[in-house]
Write a protein that holds these residues in place. Structure first.
Motif, short mmCIF file in Angstrom:
data_model
loop_
_atom_site.label_atom_id
_atom_site.label_comp_id
_atom_site.label_asym_id
_atom_site.label_seq_id
_atom_site.Cartn_x
_atom_site.Cartn_y
_atom_site.Cartn_z
N ASN A 90 -51.82 -7.08 4.15
CA ASN A 90 -51.66 -5.63 4.10
C ASN A 90 -51.90 -5.10 2.69
N ILE A 91 -51.37 -5.80 1.69
CA ILE A 91 -51.62 -5.39 0.30
C ILE A 91 -53.11 -5.53 -0.02
N MET B 122 -59.41 -0.89 -0.04
CA MET B 122 -59.76 0.51 0.21
C MET B 122 -59.63 1.35 -1.05
N PHE B 123 -58.68 1.02 -1.91
CA PHE B 123 -58.56 1.71 -3.20
C PHE B 123 -59.81 1.48 -4.03
N MET B 124 -60.31 0.24 -4.02
CA MET B 124 -61.55 -0.06 -4.74
C MET B 124 -62.74 0.67 -4.14
N ALA B 125 -62.77 0.80 -2.81
CA ALA B 125 -63.85 1.56 -2.15
C ALA B 125 -63.82 3.01 -2.61
N GLY B 126 -62.63 3.57 -2.74
CA GLY B 126 -62.50 4.94 -3.24
C GLY B 126 -62.95 5.07 -4.68
N SER C 100 -52.87 6.17 8.77
CA SER C 100 -53.03 4.79 8.34
C SER C 100 -52.92 4.72 6.81
N GLY C 101 -52.30 3.65 6.32
CA GLY C 101 -52.15 3.48 4.88
C GLY C 101 -53.47 3.42 4.14
N VAL D 24 -56.09 -12.80 -5.41
CA VAL D 24 -55.04 -13.22 -4.48
C VAL D 24 -55.12 -12.52 -3.13
N PHE D 25 -54.95 -11.21 -3.14
CA PHE D 25 -54.64 -10.48 -1.91
C PHE D 25 -55.82 -10.32 -0.95
#
Length: 392
Positions: free
Chosen positions: A58-59, A65-69, A242-243, A274-275
């Motif tokens: 999940n992390i 998605m943060f990187m995609a943004g 969705s998160g 890691v994630f």
């Protein structure tokens, strides 16, 4: 402490798989997915999808998605807004409609069929960008249109996904019936949330980044960007979205600040060290080969449909704005790859019971196939155009 051994196994296997797949000009993500299939219940059974894997996954998807943004170039989007919008909208509508109808043929219920269409409306152009760079075509009108369309495509896919998850979770919570008060309250909260996103873009993110830069602790700006990412993802979940919506728009907001380059350079190692590998492995853990041969009746036509709907849909979107067929061919091929975006959507849908276990493995296989085939389609399209230009 068994989870430490599991984590070591996942990290070393995904690193090696990603390396060898890249050496053969194949997407590293496919190798990481295969690690999940091989290590999981489908083959060796060494790794199970327990709570530890779920938390890390999940992390991972939130950071991804943060990187995609962060990589969404709004300046480029403004410059090529008209062709990019046309390409993205046609490239979203055609897969949603035709794949939805395909789902109905295979006895999907209405919600599952809609979700199947949304899954294949997504585009991930990271692989296409590598091809465009390799062939020195990234700065062309076709390359820039693909990049602009990818930004709009991502935004549309994320928004549609969140609306679906929100509506269908409300319906499920009300025992299968539409409770107008529940849905109405959710919509109000979601509107307030999107107003908050505007405020985040305009004032909140710049102020927080500026404040963080004054702190004397190490990596304060990176810490603040992670706070924005996780905080927006948490708030999105709280209002029924969705998160991934929150983390995506958090990335877009941080990208508009002076810290974009610093955050971009430092968040990637955090995610990919890691994630994110755990997230891709977690997708493979849910796959099974039971009845795989019979699933080919589902996989083969869906793969063809997934390839054609993006290629023709996005190409048509370029053609109606005056681009020639060769340029439309390149743009359509450049938008075919589903990659990480489709995998993220498929996993969210699986967890939300919008994608049945019976077809989950087949859908993942189709996403992998489109991701692998897309670079070859794009290279072929660029060569056809260059050959035509030489002959003209």
């Amino acid at each position: 402490m068994e989870y430490l051994g599991t984590l070591c196994l996942i990290l070393i296997s995904t690193a090696l798989a990603g390396h060898f797949f890249r050496r053969f000009n194949l997407p590293a993500v496919v190798g990481q997915l295969l690690c999940g299939i091989i290590l999981g219940p489908a083959v060796l059974g060494w790794v199970k999808g327990d709570e530890f894997i779920e938390i890390f996954a999940n992390i991972g998807v939130i950071i991804l998605m943060f990187m995609a943004g962060l990589e969404s170039d709004l300046a480029l989007l403004k410059k090529y807004l008209k062709p990019a919008t046309s390409v993205a909208v046609m490239g979203v509508l055609m897969p949603i409609i035709l794949v939805y109808l395909f789902g109905l043929i295979f006895n999907f219920n209405n919600e599952e069929a809609i979700f199947l269409g949304v899954t294949f409306a997504a585009t991930s152009v990271s692989i296409s960008v590598e091809v465009l760079k390799e062939l020195h075509f990234l700065d062309s009108k076709e390359g820039t249109t693909i990049l602009g369309a990818a930004v709009i495509d991502d935004i549309l896919a994320v928004l549609i996904l969140s609306v679906l998850v929100s509506i269908f979770s409300d319906v499920a919570a009300s025992g299968g019936g539409h409770t107008s008060s529940n849905i109405g309250l959710s919509l109000i909260l979601q509107v307030i949330y999107f107003v908050g996103i505007y405020l985040l873009f305009k004032w909140i993110a710049p102020w927080l980044i500026k404040f963080a830069s004054r702190l004397t602790i190490p990596a304060s700006v990176i810490l603040m960007s992670v706070f924005i990412c996780l905080g927006m993802a948490w708030l999105a979940e709280e209002v029924g979205l969705s998160g991934v919506v929150g983390s995506f728009f958090a990335g877009v907001a941080v990208a508009q600040t002076s810290a974009k380059r610093e955050v971009d350079e430092n968040i990637e190692p955090i995610g990919y060290a890691v994630f994110i590998p755990v997230f891709f492995v977690s997708i493979g853990l849910n796959m099974t080969f039971d009845g795989f041969l019979s699933d080919l009746v589902f996989i083969i036509p869906l793969t063809i449909l997934a390839l054609l709907t993006k290629w023709i849909g996005c190409g048509f979107g370029a053609k109606i704005l005056g681009m020639d067929l060769k340029s439309a061919d390149i743009i359509g091929a450049g938008m075919v790859s589903r990659g990480e975006m489709a995998l993220i959507i498929a996993q969210i849908g699986y967890n939300a019971h919008l994608l049945s276990e019976k077809y989950y493995s087949g859908v993942i296989v189709v996403i992998i196939l489109t991701t692998v085939i897309a670079p070859f389609m794009l290279k072929s399209a660029i060569r056809r155009k260059r050959k035509a230009d030489l002959m003209a």
